[in-house]
Design an enzyme around this catalytic site. Structure first.
Site, PDB file in Angstrom:
ATOM      1  N   GLU A 277      -6.052  19.089  -8.167  1.00 43.75           N
ATOM      2  CA  GLU A 277      -6.491  18.183  -9.226  1.00 43.75           C
ATOM      3  C   GLU A 277      -7.831  18.630  -9.820  1.00 43.75           C
ATOM      4  OE1 GLU A 277      -4.898  13.801  -8.915  1.00 43.75           O
ATOM      5  OE2 GLU A 277      -6.910  13.925  -8.099  1.00 43.75           O
ATOM      6  N   GLU A 280      -7.230  21.485 -12.049  1.00 45.69           N
ATOM      7  CA  GLU A 280      -6.603  21.008 -13.285  1.00 45.69           C
ATOM      8  C   GLU A 280      -7.645  20.359 -14.199  1.00 45.69           C
ATOM      9  OE1 GLU A 280      -3.401  18.205 -12.644  1.00 45.69           O
ATOM     10  OE2 GLU A 280      -3.237  17.774 -14.787  1.00 45.69           O
ATOM     11  N   CYS A 297      -1.778  10.054  -7.745  1.00 47.83           N
ATOM     12  CA  CYS A 297      -1.301   9.975  -6.353  1.00 47.83           C
ATOM     13  C   CYS A 297      -0.683   8.631  -6.011  1.00 47.83           C
ATOM     14  CB  CYS A 297      -2.413  10.328  -5.368  1.00 47.83           C
ATOM     15  SG  CYS A 297      -3.957   9.577  -5.748  1.00 47.83           S
ATOM     16  N   SER A 317      -2.632  13.502 -14.333  1.00 48.23           N
ATOM     17  CA  SER A 317      -2.614  14.780 -13.617  1.00 48.23           C
ATOM     18  C   SER A 317      -1.168  15.129 -13.301  1.00 48.23           C
ATOM     19  CB  SER A 317      -3.410  14.639 -12.315  1.00 48.23           C
ATOM     20  OG  SER A 317      -3.077  15.696 -11.448  1.00 48.23           O
ATOM     21  N   LYS A 356       6.083   4.057  -2.513  1.00 48.63           N
ATOM     22  CA  LYS A 356       6.427   5.416  -2.088  1.00 48.63           C
ATOM     23  C   LYS A 356       7.886   5.497  -1.644  1.00 48.63           C
ATOM     24  CE  LYS A 356       2.171   7.893  -1.218  1.00 48.63           C
ATOM     25  NZ  LYS A 356       1.248   7.277  -2.130  1.00 48.63           N
ATOM     26  N   GLU A 359       9.326   6.285  -4.811  1.00 52.74           N
ATOM     27  CA  GLU A 359       8.964   7.656  -5.174  1.00 52.74           C
ATOM     28  C   GLU A 359       9.917   8.673  -4.534  1.00 52.74           C
ATOM     29  OE1 GLU A 359       4.746   9.830  -5.620  1.00 52.74           O
ATOM     30  OE2 GLU A 359       5.297   9.444  -3.569  1.00 52.74           O
ATOM     31  N   GLU A 364      12.555  13.918 -10.239  1.00 53.87           N
ATOM     32  CA  GLU A 364      11.603  14.951 -10.681  1.00 53.87           C
ATOM     33  C   GLU A 364      10.685  15.425  -9.568  1.00 53.87           C
ATOM     34  OE1 GLU A 364      11.618  11.619 -11.247  1.00 53.87           O
ATOM     35  OE2 GLU A 364      10.419  11.292 -13.053  1.00 53.87           O
ATOM     36  N   CYS A 496      -4.932   1.661  -1.073  1.00 58.21           N
ATOM     37  CA  CYS A 496      -3.818   1.668  -0.110  1.00 58.21           C
ATOM     38  C   CYS A 496      -4.119   0.846   1.143  1.00 58.21           C
ATOM     39  CB  CYS A 496      -3.507   3.099   0.301  1.00 58.21           C
ATOM     40  SG  CYS A 496      -3.045   4.146  -1.073  1.00 58.21           S
TER      41      CYS A 496
HETATM   42  S1  SF4 Z   1      -0.222   1.458  -1.307  1.00 56.78           S
HETATM   43 FE1  SF4 Z   1      -0.564   0.625  -3.367  1.00 56.78          FE
HETATM   44  S2  SF4 Z   1      -2.359   1.786  -4.086  1.00 56.78           S
HETATM   45 FE2  SF4 Z   1      -1.513   2.929  -2.347  1.00 56.78          FE
HETATM   46  S3  SF4 Z   1      -0.111   4.434  -3.268  1.00 56.78           S
HETATM   47 FE3  SF4 Z   1       1.085   2.609  -2.719  1.00 56.78          FE
HETATM   48  S4  SF4 Z   1       1.156   1.397  -4.596  1.00 56.78           S
HETATM   49 FE4  SF4 Z   1      -0.513   2.852  -4.825  1.00 56.78          FE
END
Ligand code: SF4
Ligand code: SF4
Ligand code: SF4
Length: 571
Positions: A277, A280, A297, A317, A356, A359, A364, A496
């Site tokens: 990053e 970049e 992230c 990014s 996540k 994700e 992609e 997080c």
């Molecule tokens: S816990 Fe919340 S702030 Fe952390 S990556 Fe997941 S969605 Fe984003």
């Protein structure tokens, strides 16, 4: 100040305070269900009813203001009878599957029912089972367990998403999405803030536990876990340890006791993110590519941008998240180095986050992660395995992905990504003697701004956590009011450490303890104790560049560690 008495205890509070706030100062506990500090205060559940002089009837302590000379009684027969009846009425429409519920032994309703000796069938059981919505990649909704407290709705409104809300009226009222569609077909960003706000088992993550157990006992699979930075600061809460206890060593021991698995440290790919990053950002500044550059992230934030501010996608990014970088490294470099067929490697990330899970399903990103477990799910597996977590000895992460920098660890708190980037940028631009700590970006305020001169270059930065705050920053940029070089955004308020996959914390704790600050402090303390505190000094990162990627932003790094996002035409 206003003087009053609560159960005979004299207390003095600022004018405008509620009875609930005064009770806290008097050390008197009043039960709540719909009230949640920083999220919602509407006085609808009627659990906090009390007697107060000057009031007609019982009043809701969470919204009723104090007055001079008021005498409040929180534990009279009338109050107790009212609370018991309210709980019994809630139970009459609640799917009582307590033995198998994800919240069993951790349910706020269950706890109150026990405390008030509520009879679960006093008013019969009068409800139709409603369909479970489990189409989302991250969050499951079971409306038959919903008690209509609307804490989830308020949490989603704070995120300025509004994917869920009350529908219909009176007895027919339910929580749902517009036009009765599944959460999967709304702009929900999968942040899970609704899940951690829910007092009962009506909202929970889509579990990957069975899949991971299956891989662990499959002799054809080699299973590797890696744990996200914030998990070390929160997992202990699921085993009764105080908020803000760092349990890294016990966590690694517990994971290794789940079966024949290896356990790595995701802080390493947080460090790798900084390398990619920072390179970049410098290239954007030199080549006139769009700035401000936004961090990428947090998958909750990325989806928010895709839905609501697609014009800024070029500013995002191109780096994948640390989760997706780690899985890509494991399925390529690690497999090649160890002669493992990537199909036989089962990669499990342990994350604070429901986004996540979504994700993992994004095409992609290459499909390198096999399963993503929340902190809660890992705790469940440890309990299922009968491991005495609190009394475990400590272990180290496995090599070669064990030791990382303190900069990687603070990724778990809002401002952490920015501080990690500044530490490395300060050295790259300023050389020896560059500052190490950037305390202006620490703390739980929703938006933080700072300006730094690093080696003659001045950079303006901003940090936001919570999507309502993200919206404020984006609107200020859009209107031309603000101009930054680099902006960190995390979807969850506080970052997080306060993610939607973190351990459930009862409202009576959440309303009185600053979870975000205590959990973040555990990460900053950990950082302060590390020998290595800058991402570019982490040996595993140097190894990855020397043996595999060549240099940051190389063609190979771009292929495996970067991606492209685009405007969401559909949900
Ligand atoms: S816990 Fe919340 S702030 Fe952390 S990556 Fe997941 S969605 Fe984003
Ligand atoms: S996961 Fe986040 S965006 Fe989705 S419904 Fe819950 S609070 Fe709203
Ligand atoms: S789903 Fe949970 S948080 Fe939302 S209204 Fe129902 S009980 Fe409350």
């Amino acid at each position: 100040m206003v003087n009053l008495k609560i159960n005979g205890i004299a207390v003095s509070v600022p004018e405008g305070s509620t009875i609930l706030q005064a009770a806290k100062l008097a050390n008197v506990r009043i039960p709540t269900l719909c009230y949640l500090k920083d999220v919602q205060c509407v006085g609808s559940c009627r659990l906090c009813l009390v007697e107060a002089t000057g009031a007609r009837g019982l009043v809701a302590a969470c919204v009723y203001p104090v007055s001079e000379g008021m005498e409040v009684r929180t534990n009279t027969p009338r109050v107790r009878r009212s609370r018991k009846t309210t709980i019994e009425l809630i139970l009459s429409t609640h799917k009582k599957k307590c033995l198998s519920c994800v919240r069993s032994m951790n349910c706020e309703l269950q706890k109150l029912a026990l405390e008030y000796n509520a009879e679960e069938d006093r008013f019969g059981t009068d409800h139709d089972l409603k369909p479970i919505d489990d189409l989302s990649a991250s969050v499951v909704r079971d409306n038959s367990k919903c008690i209509m407290c609307t804490r989830c709705v308020a949490a989603c409104e704070h995120q300025t998403i509004g994917a869920i809300g009350p529908k219909n009226r009176g007895y027919s009222k339910v929580i749902g999405s517009p036009y009765d569609v599944s959460l999967a077909f709304t702009p929900c960003v999968n942040c899970g803030q609704c899940v951690v706000a829910c007092p009962v088992g009506a909202l929970y993550e889509k579990s990957a536990v069975a899949e991971v157990w299956g891989a662990i006992v499959d002799p054809s699979k080699k299973v590797v876990f890696y744990t996200a930075p914030s998990v070390r600061a929160t997992l202990g809460e699921a085993f009764g340890l105080p908020v803000g206890t760092n349990v890294e060593g016990r966590m690694v021991t517990a994971i290794k006791q789940l079966g024949d698995v290896e356990c790595f440290n995701m802080d390493i790919t947080a460090d790798l993110t900084i390398m990619e990053e920072a390179t970049e950002l410098l290239s954007r500044l030199e080549n006139g590519n769009p700035t401000p550059m936004f961090t990428s992230c947090c998958p909750g934030w990325v989806k928010f941008l895709e839905h609501y501010y697609p014009q800024y996608i070029p500013n995002l990014s191109t780096c994948k998240s640390p989760q997706e970088m780690f899985s890509a490294v494991l399925k390529t470099y690690y497999c090649r180095k160890n002669g493992i067929n990537p199909d036989d490697l089962f990669v499990v990330s342990v994350i604070p986050c429901t986004a996540k899970k979504f994700e993992v399903s994004r095409e992609e990103l290459g499909g390198y992660t096999d399963a993503a477990l929340t902190t809660r799910e890992l705790a469940k597996m440890i309990k299922e395995a009968g491991i005495d977590f609190a009394n475990l000895s400590e272990s180290e992460y496995d090599l070669p992905f064990g030791d990382a920098s303190g900069a990687g660890a603070i990724f778990g708190a809002t401002g952490g990504v920015m501080e990690a980037a500044l530490r490395t940028a300060a050295v790259k631009l300023g050389g020896d003697g560059a500052p190490l700590e950037f305390k202006e970006v620490r703390g739980t305020e929703g938006v933080k701004e700072a300006e730094y001169t690093l080696g003659g270059t001045t950079v303006k930065i901003a940090v936001a956590s919570g999507l309502g705050n993200a919206r404020k920053v984006l609107d200020a940029i859009k209107s031309g009011e603000k101009d930054y070089a680099f902006v960190e955004i995390m979807a969850c308020p506080g970052g997080c450490v306060n993610g939607g996959g973190q351990p459930y914390v009862h409202d009576e704790v959440r309303n009185n303890v600053d979870l975000k600050t205590l959990r973040a402090q555990a990460l900053y303390d950990y950082d302060g104790e590390r020998n290595i505190r800058r991402s570019h000094e982490t040996p595993a990162v140097e190894m990855l560049y020397n043996e595999f990627f060549g240099s940051p932003n190389s063609a190979k790094a771009h292929k495996l560690l970067h991606t492209k996002y685009s405007k969401r035409e559909k949900y």
